[in-house]
Design an enzyme around this catalytic site. Structure first.
Site, PDB file in Angstrom:
ATOM      1  N   ASP A  39     -61.089  24.019-117.112  1.00 21.55           N
ATOM      2  CA  ASP A  39     -61.532  24.309-118.481  1.00 21.55           C
ATOM      3  C   ASP A  39     -60.669  23.569-119.505  1.00 21.55           C
ATOM      4  OD1 ASP A  39     -63.087  25.470-120.411  1.00 21.55           O
ATOM      5  OD2 ASP A  39     -62.073  27.415-120.360  1.00 21.55           O
ATOM      6  N   TRP A  44     -59.738  19.139-125.460  1.00 20.34           N
ATOM      7  CA  TRP A  44     -58.961  17.897-125.265  1.00 20.34           C
ATOM      8  C   TRP A  44     -59.585  16.770-126.092  1.00 20.34           C
ATOM      9  CZ3 TRP A  44     -59.774  12.932-123.606  1.00 20.34           C
ATOM     10  CH2 TRP A  44     -58.660  12.196-123.167  1.00 20.34           C
ATOM     11  N   ARG A  52     -67.352  15.414-127.069  1.00 19.13           N
ATOM     12  CA  ARG A  52     -66.991  16.288-125.953  1.00 19.13           C
ATOM     13  C   ARG A  52     -67.096  15.585-124.596  1.00 19.13           C
ATOM     14  NH1 ARG A  52     -66.601  21.733-126.607  1.00 19.13           N
ATOM     15  NH2 ARG A  52     -67.285  21.961-124.451  1.00 19.13           N
ATOM     16  N   HIS A  56     -64.958  15.342-120.850  1.00 16.15           N
ATOM     17  CA  HIS A  56     -65.446  15.515-119.476  1.00 16.15           C
ATOM     18  C   HIS A  56     -65.104  14.284-118.628  1.00 16.15           C
ATOM     19  CE1 HIS A  56     -67.306  19.146-120.758  1.00 16.15           C
ATOM     20  NE2 HIS A  56     -68.272  18.581-121.463  1.00 16.15           N
ATOM     21  N   SER A  84     -71.300  25.758-114.813  1.00 16.77           N
ATOM     22  CA  SER A  84     -71.780  27.123-114.574  1.00 16.77           C
ATOM     23  C   SER A  84     -73.253  27.264-114.945  1.00 16.77           C
ATOM     24  CB  SER A  84     -70.947  28.120-115.384  1.00 16.77           C
ATOM     25  OG  SER A  84     -71.324  28.056-116.753  1.00 16.77           O
ATOM     26  N   GLU A  86     -74.306  29.370-116.956  1.00 23.26           N
ATOM     27  CA  GLU A  86     -74.319  29.548-118.417  1.00 23.26           C
ATOM     28  C   GLU A  86     -74.184  28.209-119.155  1.00 23.26           C
ATOM     29  OE1 GLU A  86     -72.486  31.392-116.287  1.00 23.26           O
ATOM     30  OE2 GLU A  86     -73.564  33.292-116.486  1.00 23.26           O
ATOM     31  N   ARG A  90     -75.703  24.865-123.078  1.00 22.48           N
ATOM     32  CA  ARG A  90     -75.045  23.935-124.021  1.00 22.48           C
ATOM     33  C   ARG A  90     -76.080  22.924-124.526  1.00 22.48           C
ATOM     34  NH1 ARG A  90     -68.846  22.833-122.007  1.00 22.48           N
ATOM     35  NH2 ARG A  90     -68.323  25.035-121.697  1.00 22.48           N
ATOM     36  N   LEU A 150     -59.162  18.055 -95.855  1.00 23.65           N
ATOM     37  CA  LEU A 150     -59.441  18.983 -96.956  1.00 23.65           C
ATOM     38  C   LEU A 150     -60.950  19.177 -97.157  1.00 23.65           C
ATOM     39  CD1 LEU A 150     -58.434  20.542 -99.540  1.00 23.65           C
ATOM     40  CD2 LEU A 150     -58.667  18.365-100.759  1.00 23.65           C
ATOM     41  N   ARG A 207     -56.706  28.723-113.640  1.00 18.50           N
ATOM     42  CA  ARG A 207     -57.571  28.400-114.769  1.00 18.50           C
ATOM     43  C   ARG A 207     -56.748  27.646-115.803  1.00 18.50           C
ATOM     44  NH1 ARG A 207     -62.686  31.328-117.488  1.00 18.50           N
ATOM     45  NH2 ARG A 207     -63.086  29.718-119.034  1.00 18.50           N
ATOM     46  N   SER A 215     -65.274  34.122-116.070  1.00 19.29           N
ATOM     47  CA  SER A 215     -66.478  33.371-116.440  1.00 19.29           C
ATOM     48  C   SER A 215     -67.498  33.240-115.293  1.00 19.29           C
ATOM     49  CB  SER A 215     -66.097  31.979-116.986  1.00 19.29           C
ATOM     50  OG  SER A 215     -65.278  32.109-118.127  1.00 19.29           O
TER      51      SER A 215
END
Ligand code: IPE
Ligand code: IPE
Ligand code: MG
Length: 261
Positions: A39, A44, A52, A56, A84, A86, A90, A150, A207, A215
């Site tokens: 987040d 930033w 924005r 990202h 997410s 949600e 956006r 991994l 986080r 969230s």
């Protein structure tokens, strides 16, 4: 006359302290599963007067950092919350930028990940993604499918409440069809219906950006995870930040409801 040579690059103070951090992490027991809510990209970018999506894009560097850091630290599972359910609400511009960046990320990283034996799988409601992003996910999963190091799990279009409801629905249908008795529903059976299947639950949740909330992320699976919140914004998060969190985890006293001896 004897001339003091410059310290070679790999011996610089900076390099030594970084090595020491990884050494410290590797000196102790490793934890199995780290989950991260990545987040702070928007803030930033805002601090730099950038749109924005630039935040990202900068966040993709941090993704590479933590994947490499987790692999070198011997972590088995790394789960990253990338988008997410949600987040679909956006602005269309931001959502489209995120989808394009996903394609860019896959193009740039998938071969390198495969070369390092890292396997990446994606979980969430992928059907909602545009075709280009879905194609990129297929390529990412196929290229890295043989990875036995991994295991990276990317949560995209993911919402934990929806995941839990879907699991309940599946079990209800089995009961209705007479394949399952309600009293045979156990925690293990229920967990097996979640998108996280048989992965171990996260030991540690990180986080970034200082927010102290979950969230809608892995609500079931985080039942007993240790939580580490850092003010660092996601694009600034490096492998050294990850190592710091792993070392902090070692001082935690996980009691699982019991009392100290
Ligand atoms: C996290 O950064 C990335 C996603 C949620 C996709 P944000 O975009 O939430 O950044 P902030 O929280 O607005 O700073
Ligand atoms: C959580 O971040 C989702 C991801 C990091 C992908 P958000 O920025 O969407 O969360 P809220 O809105 O601050 O809770
Ligand atoms: Mg945010």
């Amino acid at each position: 006359m004897f001339q003091q040579s410059r310290m070679p690059e790999h011996m610089s103070q900076d390099r030594l302290s970084k090595t020491a951090t990884l050494d410290a992490v590797k000196a102790g027991p490793t934890l199995t599963h780290v989950a991260i809510i990545m987040d702070g990209n928007g803030r930033w970018a805002g601090q730099r007067d950038l749109p924005r999506w630039e935040g990202h894009r900068a966040g993709m560097v941090a993704v590479r950092e933590v994947i490499e850091g987790a692999a070198s630290a011997g972590i088995a599972h790394l789960t990253l919350y990338a988008f997410s359910e949600e987040n679909w609400s956006r602005s269309p511009v931001e959502v489209a930028a995120l989808m394009t960046l996903l394609e860019e990320y896959v193009k740039k990283e998938r071969e390198k990940l495969a070369d390092r034996g890292i396997r990446v799988t994606v979980f969430g409601d992928i059907d909602r993604l545009p075709a280009g992003a879905r194609g990129a996910i297929d390529q990412l999963e196929n290229t890295t499918a043989e990875g036995e190091g991994l295991q990276v799990h990317l949560a995209i279009s993911y919402g934990s409440k929806s995941e839990i409801v879907a699991a309940a629905r599946t079990l209800a249908k089995k009961c209705q069809a007479g394949e399952l008795a309600p009293e045979d529903i156990t925690q293990e059976l229920f967990a097996g219906e979640l998108l996280t299947g048989d992965w171990p639950d996260p030991d540690l949740l990180i986080r970034t950006s200082g927010e102290q909330r979950i969230s809608n992320f892995l609500l079931w699976q985080l039942a007993y995870a240790e939580i580490f919140v850092t003010d660092t914004l996601w694009p600034d998060f490096t492998r050294e930040h990850l190592f710091g969190a792993l070392l902090d985890y070692r001082n935690r006293d996980r009691r699982f409801g019991l009392v100290d001896a």
